[in-house]
Design an enzyme around this catalytic site. Structure first.
Site, PDB file in Angstrom:
ATOM      1  N   GLU A 159       0.792  -1.231   0.000  1.00  0.00           N
ATOM      2  CA  GLU A 159       0.000   0.000   0.000  1.00  0.00           C
ATOM      3  C   GLU A 159       0.827   1.284   0.000  1.00  0.00           C
ATOM      4  O   GLU A 159       0.678   2.114   0.924  1.00  0.00           O
ATOM      5  CB  GLU A 159      -0.946   0.009   1.203  1.00  0.00           C
ATOM      6  CG  GLU A 159      -1.880  -1.174   1.241  1.00  0.00           C
ATOM      7  CD  GLU A 159      -2.922  -1.085   2.358  1.00  0.00           C
ATOM      8  OE1 GLU A 159      -2.747  -0.301   3.293  1.00  0.00           O
ATOM      9  OE2 GLU A 159      -3.930  -1.801   2.270  1.00  0.00           O
ATOM     10  N   GLU A 334      -5.413  -8.518   0.335  1.00  0.00           N
ATOM     11  CA  GLU A 334      -6.064  -8.284   1.628  1.00  0.00           C
ATOM     12  C   GLU A 334      -7.537  -7.999   1.404  1.00  0.00           C
ATOM     13  O   GLU A 334      -7.900  -7.302   0.453  1.00  0.00           O
ATOM     14  CB  GLU A 334      -5.493  -7.064   2.388  1.00  0.00           C
ATOM     15  CG  GLU A 334      -4.110  -7.234   2.945  1.00  0.00           C
ATOM     16  CD  GLU A 334      -3.617  -5.993   3.697  1.00  0.00           C
ATOM     17  OE1 GLU A 334      -4.454  -5.235   4.252  1.00  0.00           O
ATOM     18  OE2 GLU A 334      -2.402  -5.793   3.730  1.00  0.00           O
TER      19      GLU A 334
HETATM   20  C1  GBH Z   1      -4.271  -2.405   5.568  1.00  0.00           C
HETATM   21  O1  GBH Z   1      -4.383  -1.001   5.500  1.00  0.00           O
HETATM   22  C2  GBH Z   1      -2.862  -2.750   6.020  1.00  0.00           C
HETATM   23  O2  GBH Z   1      -2.092  -3.249   4.945  1.00  0.00           O
HETATM   24  C3  GBH Z   1      -2.813  -3.720   7.163  1.00  0.00           C
HETATM   25  O3  GBH Z   1      -1.543  -3.715   7.705  1.00  0.00           O
HETATM   26  C4  GBH Z   1      -3.898  -3.388   8.155  1.00  0.00           C
HETATM   27  O4  GBH Z   1      -3.818  -4.167   9.306  1.00  0.00           O
HETATM   28  C5  GBH Z   1      -5.224  -3.613   7.487  1.00  0.00           C
HETATM   29  O5  GBH Z   1      -5.331  -2.866   6.312  1.00  0.00           O
HETATM   30  C6  GBH Z   1      -6.428  -3.276   8.351  1.00  0.00           C
HETATM   31  O6  GBH Z   1      -6.463  -1.933   8.662  1.00  0.00           O
HETATM   32  O7  GBH Z   1      -4.647   8.137   7.816  1.00  0.00           O
HETATM   33  O8  GBH Z   1      -7.010   8.303   7.535  1.00  0.00           O
HETATM   34  O9  GBH Z   1      -5.743   6.809   6.174  1.00  0.00           O
HETATM   35  C7  GBH Z   1      -5.648  -0.505   5.084  1.00  0.00           C
HETATM   36  C8  GBH Z   1      -5.599   0.977   4.769  1.00  0.00           C
HETATM   37  C9  GBH Z   1      -4.439   2.807   5.673  1.00  0.00           C
HETATM   38  C10 GBH Z   1      -6.630   2.295   6.455  1.00  0.00           C
HETATM   39  C11 GBH Z   1      -4.215   3.672   6.882  1.00  0.00           C
HETATM   40  C12 GBH Z   1      -6.405   3.156   7.682  1.00  0.00           C
HETATM   41  C13 GBH Z   1      -5.159   5.034   8.572  1.00  0.00           C
HETATM   42  C14 GBH Z   1      -6.123   6.176   8.680  1.00  0.00           C
HETATM   43  N1  GBH Z   1      -5.400   1.763   5.960  1.00  0.00           N
HETATM   44  N2  GBH Z   1      -5.461   4.219   7.389  1.00  0.00           N
HETATM   45  S1  GBH Z   1      -5.852   7.435   7.489  1.00  0.00           S
END
Ligand code: GBH
Length: 428
Positions: A159, A334
């Site tokens: 990602e 995922e």
């Molecule tokens: C994935 O991220 C990850 O690859 C994994 O490690 C994680 O455990 C899984 O999903 C479940 O969350 O700053 O507003 O974007 C998913 C995408 C990116 C969503 C980071 C949450 C943080 C809040 N994620 N985001 S924001």
């Protein structure tokens, strides 16, 4: 009877990442972030799932789940604890893990970067620093040479879009920057790192299958007839869903603040890894300075413990859309839900797989599905509060317990499809 049959040789698996499960990754930027009390409830990853020591037990669970694939990441900070110094015992450890998967006939999908950086990399400016590209490539070369006989499916970066977004625009992940320019710089460096890593991996393993794990979101306008909401939707779609991917398809990086031809980035994926979770409703809001972006989940939407909308049709849309763009096989790297009580997960799992099946029926080539996650783990800024596991983990005793969804997933993997019974039981 099997109602939804999947293609022969389909990969059924789960996914995890090093920092979230291994425990004691003391030498990376997340450990430091946690130590400063920045995670919810001031939690620290600590022993996490102690997977570093319990991997045999965990791989046995995967075998019992009748899976034939498993995605995990290699922790850069273990392999290269300081610049140019490679740690033989960590290299051996991952080699043992890989052999142990191979012995169980489980195909490994190996991620080289999943959100964490060695502290020495962070100190030098992390992904804002161009030099990190070269640092990363040295590490990649080392790892790929070591594991070339054990791994065919590689994911260079998990990602890159979500990482740049959360770490450099939203200020949610370390180093907590809030700058669109910095986000773009990081995306640009990561594209270069990916493209060169692609080349290095193929030099060492000619028939390797290399991709990224790309987080794709559905963005819908809060008000579909609002001009400004649609502008915001389009802006976010480009920024989040398109810029990085376009560059590795066309060799052209085209973002706010930065346009650049990167010819060597063209055609640098052999398949597309897709991570799909949810949809956000987005709109223009004069009060949210400086970006005017409102992110919103409708009150009446069905949601996970995390508050993320459950939107299975989005899965179909995303898979179709990116298939049309990429025309390369897709692997779902995922997809999953935070649901501690496992009340919504059975339906989430089945409904998403049915949408995936629909895309496959319409001609999309999908090679596999890797559920996030095998077990509850350290969910980044949310600590241990969000539980994504098919297997429940008791973090005090490190006991693993099968959730009902784990059994359902076993049934699906075993049948290479979804039976009438499952549909009767969980979707009616
Ligand atoms: C994935 O991220 C990850 O690859 C994994 O490690 C994680 O455990 C899984 O999903 C479940 O969350 O700053 O507003 O974007 C998913 C995408 C990116 C969503 C980071 C949450 C943080 C809040 N994620 N985001 S924001």
């Amino acid at each position: 009877m099997i109602r939804y049959a999947f293609p022969d040789g389909f990969f059924w698996g789960t996914a995890v990442s090093s920092h979230q499960v291994e425990g004691n990754n003391t030498n990376n930027d997340w450990w430091e972030f946690e130590s400063q009390g920045k995670v919810k409830n001031k939690e620290i990853s600590g022993n996490a799932c102690d997977h570093w020591n319990k991997y045999e037990e965990d791989f046995q669970i995967i075998k019992e789940m009748k899976n034939n694939a498993f995605r995990f990441s290699i922790e850069w900070s273990r392999i290269e604890p300081s610049l140019g110094i490679f740690d033989g015992s960590s290299i051996e450890h991952y080699k043992k893990m890989l052999s142990s998967l191979r012995n169980r006939e489980i195909e490994p999908f190996v991620t080289l970067h999943h959100f964490t950086n060695p502290i020495w990399v962070a100190r030098e400016g992390g992904w804002l620093n161009e030099k990190t590209v070269d640092y990363f490539l040295k590490y990649v070369e080392k790892v790929v040479k070591e594991y070339k006989d054990l791994v065919r499916y590689w994911i260079t970066i998990n990602e890159p879009n979500a990482y740049a977004f959360a770490s450099y625009l939203m200020g949610m992940f370390p180093p907590q920057e809030k700058s669109l320019l910095k986000m773009i710089t990081v995306l640009n460096n990561m594209v270069k790192a990916h493209a060169k890593a692609y080349e290095i991996i193929h030099e060492i393993i000619p028939d390797a299958m290399v991709s990224i794990a790309y987080n794709v979101m559905i963005f819908d306008p809060i008000n579909p007839s609002s001009f400004f909401d649609k502008k915001i939707q389009n802006f976010l779609d480009r920024l989040y869903n398109l810029i990085f991917l376009e560059t590795i398809l066309t060799g052209k990086f085209s973002a706010p603040f930065k346009k650049e031809n990167i010819p060597y980035a063209k055609n640098t994926i052999d398949y597309l890894g897709i991570n799909y979770y949810t949809r956000l409703h987005v709109g223009f809001d004069i009060k949210t300075f400086p970006f005017f972006v409102k992110l919103y989940v409708p009150e009446n939407a069905e949601k996970s413990d995390f508050g993320w909308e459950i939107y299975p049709e989005g899965f179909y849309k995303v898979v179709k859309r990116f298939w049309e763009m990429v025309k390369k096989p897709i692997i779902i790297t995922e997809n999953g839900i935070s649901d501690a009580k496992d009340e919504k997960r059975p339906k989430y799992l089945l409904s998403h797989l049915i949408e995936l099946h629909r895309a496959i029926q319409e001609g999309v080539k999908v090679l596999g599905y890797l559920h996030w996650s095998l077990m509850d783990n350290f969910e980044w800024a949310e600590g241990f509060s969000q539980r994504f596991g098919l297997i429940e983990v008791d973090f005090k005793t490190q006991e693993r317990r099968w959730r009902n969804s784990g059994k359902i997933y076993k049934n699906i993997s075993e049948n290479n499809g979804i039976s009438d019974e499952l549909i009767e039981k969980y979707l009616k």
